[in-house]
Scaffold this motif. Structure first.
Motif, PDB file in Angstrom:
ATOM      1  N   PHE A  25       0.637  -1.084   0.003  1.00  0.00           N
ATOM      2  CA  PHE A  25      -0.005  -0.013  -0.024  1.00  0.00           C
ATOM      3  C   PHE A  25       0.849   1.197   0.026  1.00  0.00           C
ATOM      4  CE2 PHE A  25      -2.458   3.507   2.152  1.00  0.00           C
ATOM      5  CZ  PHE A  25      -3.789   3.324   1.282  1.00  0.00           C
ATOM      6  N   LEU A  26       1.942   1.372   0.942  1.00  0.00           N
ATOM      7  CA  LEU A  26       2.699   2.541   0.823  1.00  0.00           C
ATOM      8  C   LEU A  26       3.538   2.666  -0.476  1.00  0.00           C
ATOM      9  CD1 LEU A  26       4.393   1.903   4.588  1.00  0.00           C
ATOM     10  CD2 LEU A  26       2.638   3.566   3.803  1.00  0.00           C
ATOM     11  N   LYS A  27       3.913   1.290  -1.156  1.00  0.00           N
ATOM     12  CA  LYS A  27       4.769   1.653  -2.293  1.00  0.00           C
ATOM     13  C   LYS A  27       3.718   2.224  -3.362  1.00  0.00           C
ATOM     14  CE  LYS A  27       7.878  -2.174  -1.584  1.00  0.00           C
ATOM     15  NZ  LYS A  27       8.131  -3.588  -1.737  1.00  0.00           N
ATOM     16  N   ARG A  28       2.677   1.907  -3.295  1.00  0.00           N
ATOM     17  CA  ARG A  28       1.461   2.214  -4.199  1.00  0.00           C
ATOM     18  C   ARG A  28       1.299   3.954  -4.212  1.00  0.00           C
ATOM     19  NH1 ARG A  28      -1.311   4.555  -7.072  1.00  0.00           N
ATOM     20  NH2 ARG A  28      -3.340   4.222  -7.942  1.00  0.00           N
ATOM     21  N   PHE A  29       1.604   4.390  -3.065  1.00  0.00           N
ATOM     22  CA  PHE A  29       1.529   5.977  -3.114  1.00  0.00           C
ATOM     23  C   PHE A  29       2.925   6.643  -3.148  1.00  0.00           C
ATOM     24  CE2 PHE A  29      -2.367   4.408  -1.975  1.00  0.00           C
ATOM     25  CZ  PHE A  29      -3.381   4.965  -2.714  1.00  0.00           C
ATOM     26  N   ASN A  30       4.063   5.970  -3.214  1.00  0.00           N
ATOM     27  CA  ASN A  30       5.289   6.460  -3.099  1.00  0.00           C
ATOM     28  C   ASN A  30       5.664   7.706  -4.114  1.00  0.00           C
ATOM     29  OD1 ASN A  30       8.175   6.538  -2.287  1.00  0.00           O
ATOM     30  ND2 ASN A  30       8.842   5.331  -3.977  1.00  0.00           N
ATOM     31  N   GLY A  31       6.069   8.708  -3.214  1.00  0.00           N
ATOM     32  CA  GLY A  31       6.277   9.989  -4.076  1.00  0.00           C
ATOM     33  C   GLY A  31       5.218  10.976  -4.381  1.00  0.00           C
ATOM     34  N   GLN A  32       3.953  10.533  -3.643  1.00  0.00           N
ATOM     35  CA  GLN A  32       2.994  11.473  -3.749  1.00  0.00           C
ATOM     36  C   GLN A  32       2.600  11.974  -2.531  1.00  0.00           C
ATOM     37  OE1 GLN A  32      -0.554   9.073  -5.110  1.00  0.00           O
ATOM     38  NE2 GLN A  32       0.584   8.180  -6.895  1.00  0.00           N
ATOM     39  N   GLY A  33       1.750  12.984  -2.312  1.00  0.00           N
ATOM     40  CA  GLY A  33       1.490  13.720  -1.155  1.00  0.00           C
ATOM     41  C   GLY A  33       1.977  15.015  -1.280  1.00  0.00           C
ATOM     42  N   PRO A  34       2.048  15.614  -0.097  1.00  0.00           N
ATOM     43  CA  PRO A  34       1.344  15.298   1.115  1.00  0.00           C
ATOM     44  C   PRO A  34      -0.228  14.932   1.039  1.00  0.00           C
ATOM     45  CG  PRO A  34       1.799  17.537   1.277  1.00  0.00           C
ATOM     46  CD  PRO A  34       2.435  17.125   0.023  1.00  0.00           C
ATOM     47  N   PHE A  35      -0.573  14.080   1.748  1.00  0.00           N
ATOM     48  CA  PHE A  35      -2.171  13.914   2.098  1.00  0.00           C
ATOM     49  C   PHE A  35      -2.773  14.783   2.960  1.00  0.00           C
ATOM     50  CE2 PHE A  35      -0.272  10.283  -0.252  1.00  0.00           C
ATOM     51  CZ  PHE A  35      -0.734  10.273  -1.257  1.00  0.00           C
ATOM     52  N   THR A  36      -3.942  15.159   2.862  1.00  0.00           N
ATOM     53  CA  THR A  36      -4.451  15.937   3.844  1.00  0.00           C
ATOM     54  C   THR A  36      -5.960  15.414   4.362  1.00  0.00           C
ATOM     55  OG1 THR A  36      -5.457  17.499   2.371  1.00  0.00           O
ATOM     56  CG2 THR A  36      -3.369  18.390   3.063  1.00  0.00           C
ATOM     57  N   VAL A  37      -6.305  15.742   5.431  1.00  0.00           N
ATOM     58  CA  VAL A  37      -7.476  15.240   6.051  1.00  0.00           C
ATOM     59  C   VAL A  37      -8.508  16.469   5.957  1.00  0.00           C
ATOM     60  CG1 VAL A  37      -8.716  14.510   8.202  1.00  0.00           C
ATOM     61  CG2 VAL A  37      -6.462  13.758   7.558  1.00  0.00           C
ATOM     62  N   ARG A  38      -9.548  16.186   5.310  1.00  0.00           N
ATOM     63  CA  ARG A  38     -10.704  17.277   5.243  1.00  0.00           C
ATOM     64  C   ARG A  38     -12.071  16.690   5.809  1.00  0.00           C
ATOM     65  NH1 ARG A  38      -9.502  21.158   1.437  1.00  0.00           N
ATOM     66  NH2 ARG A  38      -7.390  20.906   0.248  1.00  0.00           N
ATOM     67  N   VAL A  39     -12.374  17.771   6.374  1.00  0.00           N
ATOM     68  CA  VAL A  39     -14.027  17.733   7.166  1.00  0.00           C
ATOM     69  C   VAL A  39     -14.851  18.607   6.517  1.00  0.00           C
ATOM     70  CG1 VAL A  39     -15.100  17.688   9.226  1.00  0.00           C
ATOM     71  CG2 VAL A  39     -12.924  16.557   9.363  1.00  0.00           C
ATOM     72  N   ASN A  40     -15.915  18.311   6.025  1.00  0.00           N
ATOM     73  CA  ASN A  40     -16.984  19.313   5.017  1.00  0.00           C
ATOM     74  C   ASN A  40     -16.236  20.303   3.899  1.00  0.00           C
ATOM     75  OD1 ASN A  40     -18.949  18.217   6.785  1.00  0.00           O
ATOM     76  ND2 ASN A  40     -18.569  19.715   8.269  1.00  0.00           N
ATOM     77  N   GLY A  41     -14.984  19.443   3.536  1.00  0.00           N
ATOM     78  CA  GLY A  41     -14.243  20.296   2.370  1.00  0.00           C
ATOM     79  C   GLY A  41     -13.270  21.137   3.064  1.00  0.00           C
ATOM     80  N   GLU A  42     -13.012  21.224   4.283  1.00  0.00           N
ATOM     81  CA  GLU A  42     -11.972  22.221   5.072  1.00  0.00           C
ATOM     82  C   GLU A  42     -10.767  21.453   5.526  1.00  0.00           C
ATOM     83  OE1 GLU A  42     -11.790  25.693   5.049  1.00  0.00           O
ATOM     84  OE2 GLU A  42     -13.680  25.353   3.641  1.00  0.00           O
ATOM     85  N   PRO A  43      -9.673  21.495   5.026  1.00  0.00           N
ATOM     86  CA  PRO A  43      -8.361  20.835   5.665  1.00  0.00           C
ATOM     87  C   PRO A  43      -8.404  21.075   7.182  1.00  0.00           C
ATOM     88  CG  PRO A  43      -7.712  22.771   4.515  1.00  0.00           C
ATOM     89  CD  PRO A  43      -9.079  22.723   4.382  1.00  0.00           C
ATOM     90  N   VAL A  44      -8.216  19.825   7.842  1.00  0.00           N
ATOM     91  CA  VAL A  44      -7.990  19.910   9.278  1.00  0.00           C
ATOM     92  C   VAL A  44      -6.544  20.181   9.576  1.00  0.00           C
ATOM     93  CG1 VAL A  44      -8.122  18.394  11.412  1.00  0.00           C
ATOM     94  CG2 VAL A  44      -9.593  18.318   9.587  1.00  0.00           C
ATOM     95  N   PRO A  45      -6.487  21.119  10.538  1.00  0.00           N
ATOM     96  CA  PRO A  45      -4.753  21.707  10.905  1.00  0.00           C
ATOM     97  C   PRO A  45      -4.088  20.728  11.667  1.00  0.00           C
ATOM     98  CG  PRO A  45      -6.261  23.021  11.811  1.00  0.00           C
ATOM     99  CD  PRO A  45      -7.278  22.158  10.986  1.00  0.00           C
TER     100      PRO A  45
END
Length: 53
Positions: A25-45
């Motif tokens: 799974f980690l290899k699948r996304f190697n080099g991508q990101g950073p990924f963010t968490v969003r709640v109701n379309g807003e990024p969670v800090p």
């Protein structure tokens, strides 16, 4: 290899082993990101208020 503490469960884990996310799974996304968490379309800090963009 040393040991780390898992950020998800707090257990001491070996650095050379899969724990929460499998290696394929980690290899699948190697080099991508950073990924963010969003709640109701807003990024969670982070606790320090920073938000990855």
């Amino acid at each position: 290899m040393g040991t780390l503490h898992c950020v998800f469960c707090g257990e001491s884990v070996r650095t050379s082993r899969e724990h929460v996310l499998p290696a394929w799974f980690l290899k699948r996304f190697n080099g991508q990101g950073p990924f963010t968490v969003r709640v109701n379309g807003e990024p969670v800090p982070y606790a320090n208020g920073a938000v990855e963009r």
